[in-house]
Design a protein around this motif. Structure first.
Motif, PDB file in Angstrom:
ATOM      1  N   LEU A   1     -50.419 -26.457 -24.194  1.00 45.02           N
ATOM      2  CA  LEU A   1     -49.955 -26.420 -25.511  1.00 45.02           C
ATOM      3  C   LEU A   1     -49.710 -27.152 -26.445  1.00 45.02           C
ATOM      4  N   TYR A   2     -50.483 -27.333 -27.680  1.00 46.83           N
ATOM      5  CA  TYR A   2     -50.719 -28.096 -28.382  1.00 46.83           C
ATOM      6  C   TYR A   2     -50.192 -27.385 -29.233  1.00 46.83           C
TER       7      TYR A   2
ATOM      8  N   ASN B   1     -48.643 -19.814 -31.157  1.00 50.71           N
ATOM      9  CA  ASN B   1     -49.738 -20.284 -31.279  1.00 50.71           C
ATOM     10  C   ASN B   1     -50.287 -20.606 -29.599  1.00 50.71           C
TER      11      ASN B   1
ATOM     12  N   ASN C   1     -53.651 -18.726 -29.033  1.00 46.87           N
ATOM     13  CA  ASN C   1     -55.134 -19.009 -29.576  1.00 46.87           C
ATOM     14  C   ASN C   1     -55.493 -19.533 -29.020  1.00 46.87           C
TER      15      ASN C   1
ATOM     16  N   ASN D   1     -55.817 -23.654 -29.145  1.00 46.34           N
ATOM     17  CA  ASN D   1     -54.297 -24.251 -28.523  1.00 46.34           C
ATOM     18  C   ASN D   1     -53.850 -24.580 -27.539  1.00 46.34           C
TER      19      ASN D   1
END
Length: 126
Positions: free
Chosen positions: A98-99, A106, A109, A112
């Motif tokens: 995950l970014y 978060n 999405n 991400n």
């Protein structure tokens, strides 16, 4: 990291399936791993995620029916799907990395996540 998803298939409504996703490297330090699904003509939909600390997150429609888990010793994540419904029919994708912050919002999405598996078809007949 490369991801290989498997375990999809055809099942009757009310039945169960267990999806698995094998990672090409250790999942121990991957901050979040999850599953999305997609049906023709629709955007990819968040299903579930699990953080490196074991915190889980589910979309409302699968809460109480699906369980996500991670086996860091085997570099594998699983999605146990029980009480399946026809509306669960989709191609399921596992994702990892995950970014940004490791938060529930978060992780919902699709954009991400850094790595995507190839998808596995789940079909639930009525």
């Amino acid at each position: 990291v490369q991801l290989q998803a498997f375990g999809g298939g055809l099942v009757q409504a009310g039945g169960s399936l267990r999806l698995s996703c094998a990672a090409s490297k250790s999942t121990f330090n991957i901050n979040a791993i999850g599953w999305f699904r997609q049906t023709p003509g629709k955007e990819r939909e968040f299903v579930a995620s699990i953080s490196s600390g074991g915190m889980t997150n589910y979309t409302d429609s699968v809460k109480g029916r699906f369980t996500i888990s991670r086996d860091n010793a085997k570099n594998t994540i699983h999605l146990q799907m029980d009480s399946l419904k026809p509306e669960d029919t989709a191609v399921y994708y596992c994702v990892a990395g995950l970014y940004g912050p490791t938060s529930a919002d978060n992780a919902r999405n699709a954009n991400n996540f850094a790595s995507w598996g190839q998808g596995t078809q789940v079909t639930v007949s009525s």
